[in-house]
Design a protein around this motif. Sequence first.
Motif, PDB file in Angstrom:
ATOM      1  N   SER A 261     -19.420 -67.504 -15.513  1.00  0.00           N
ATOM      2  CA  SER A 261     -19.995 -67.402 -14.167  1.00  0.00           C
ATOM      3  C   SER A 261     -20.368 -68.808 -13.704  1.00  0.00           C
ATOM      4  N   GLY A 262     -20.368 -68.975 -12.390  1.00  0.00           N
ATOM      5  CA  GLY A 262     -20.572 -70.308 -11.830  1.00  0.00           C
ATOM      6  C   GLY A 262     -19.239 -70.884 -11.361  1.00  0.00           C
ATOM      7  N   ALA A 263     -18.152 -70.365 -11.937  1.00  0.00           N
ATOM      8  CA  ALA A 263     -16.819 -70.792 -11.494  1.00  0.00           C
ATOM      9  C   ALA A 263     -16.170 -69.625 -10.762  1.00  0.00           C
ATOM     10  N   LEU A 264     -15.457 -69.949  -9.714  1.00  0.00           N
ATOM     11  CA  LEU A 264     -14.772 -68.899  -8.948  1.00  0.00           C
ATOM     12  C   LEU A 264     -13.627 -68.342  -9.800  1.00  0.00           C
ATOM     13  N   TRP A 282     -12.673 -62.401  -5.531  1.00  0.00           N
ATOM     14  CA  TRP A 282     -12.976 -63.576  -6.342  1.00  0.00           C
ATOM     15  C   TRP A 282     -14.460 -63.897  -6.174  1.00  0.00           C
ATOM     16  N   THR A 283     -15.093 -64.338  -7.229  1.00  0.00           N
ATOM     17  CA  THR A 283     -16.518 -64.674  -7.115  1.00  0.00           C
ATOM     18  C   THR A 283     -16.936 -65.662  -8.192  1.00  0.00           C
ATOM     19  N   ASP A 284     -18.057 -66.325  -7.951  1.00  0.00           N
ATOM     20  CA  ASP A 284     -18.633 -67.169  -9.011  1.00  0.00           C
ATOM     21  C   ASP A 284     -19.861 -66.492  -9.635  1.00  0.00           C
ATOM     22  N   LEU A 285     -20.147 -65.267  -9.225  1.00  0.00           N
ATOM     23  CA  LEU A 285     -21.261 -64.512  -9.812  1.00  0.00           C
ATOM     24  C   LEU A 285     -20.806 -63.837 -11.115  1.00  0.00           C
TER      25      LEU A 285
END
Length: 352
Positions: A261-264, A282-285
């Motif tokens: 997490s923290g990266a897309l 897509w998410t960084d969560l």
Amino acid sequence: MRRTPREFGKTFSGQAAELCRLTTANGLEADVTDYGATLVSLRYPDQNGKVRDLVLGYDSVLGYETGSCYFGATVGRNANRIRGAVFDLNGQEYHLSANEGRNNLHSGPNGYSFRLWQIREAEQKENAITFHLSSPDGDQGFPGNLEASVTYELTGDGALKIHYEAVSDQSTLINMTNHGYFNLNGHDSGNVLNQWMELEAEYYTPVCASSALPTGEIREVAGTPFDFRRPKKIGQEIEDGDIQIGRAGGYDHNFVINGVSGALRKAASAFSEESGIAMEVWTDLPCVQFYTANFVEGQKGKEGAVYGKRSGFCLETQYFPNSINTPGFPVFVLQPGKRWEATTIYRFYHMA
Ligand code: BGC
């Protein structure tokens, strides 16, 4: 920028809500309102060029104010549940309102989904709009004056990008999400059981028997109906008598997205054979709540549509639910003066 504000009705307290249209050259078009910083419509042509509106919603602010489904809304300060509507942060106990039994769901009746956000003209980008909300110390029971913003942006590659930012002057919880209900055949087309889903998750968090709170276990999806590592129709195992599905009346569970997490990274993909429309999330969560509209019943929606059970699916990107009260779950606490940012992208295309 082609943004055309329209009136979207008045709230019970007499405040006027606005509807803004975002457009792009590739045919993706979004309507968003300042009430709840909500995604109202998302239009996209199907494989035959017929435009379909891919999200459930209401015709005016009245529906959003009286509804309990959170169609397309921005949820905050804390999405999902907090056990006992209470948590301890830095040795201090904070009380929220209990609005789902003894627990707190989506921050209670006065959540950010039910507020009029400010439109920030100065921050407008091409095909984008930013909503801003000031949430004072003690608001909903949370500590810290919080300044939050949500930007909706349509990108050239057919995506809706949602970017969240927040700063607080005290340590506080934050877990904002968008509660869009997607239906790749159109909002008024019936249930989504025949639509395909793929979730990039090896693990999910099972829920308790007596509430929809996670038990605290992080369980492998392998060998269960929660295994969406390869595309599968949403309806394939939804009625199979699985205990976890039974507890939620369908899927309403938190999936732990593979990767850091923290990266897309990709969280989910979905596809409909009927419309030929596919989407990716897509998410960084760290997580995503996959919810199959199990509790939607007879909702009078846009353009005369009546939405029933399973008429959409939600992919709510988030932190681990109730992590503040759950040993073993990673907790995210926003530190004073630090800027919180998160991005979730819903990308649409046609299956070749
Ligand atoms: C929850 C569901 C709830 C829905 C609408 C989802 O995030 O997990 O249980 O019914 O939101 O409030």
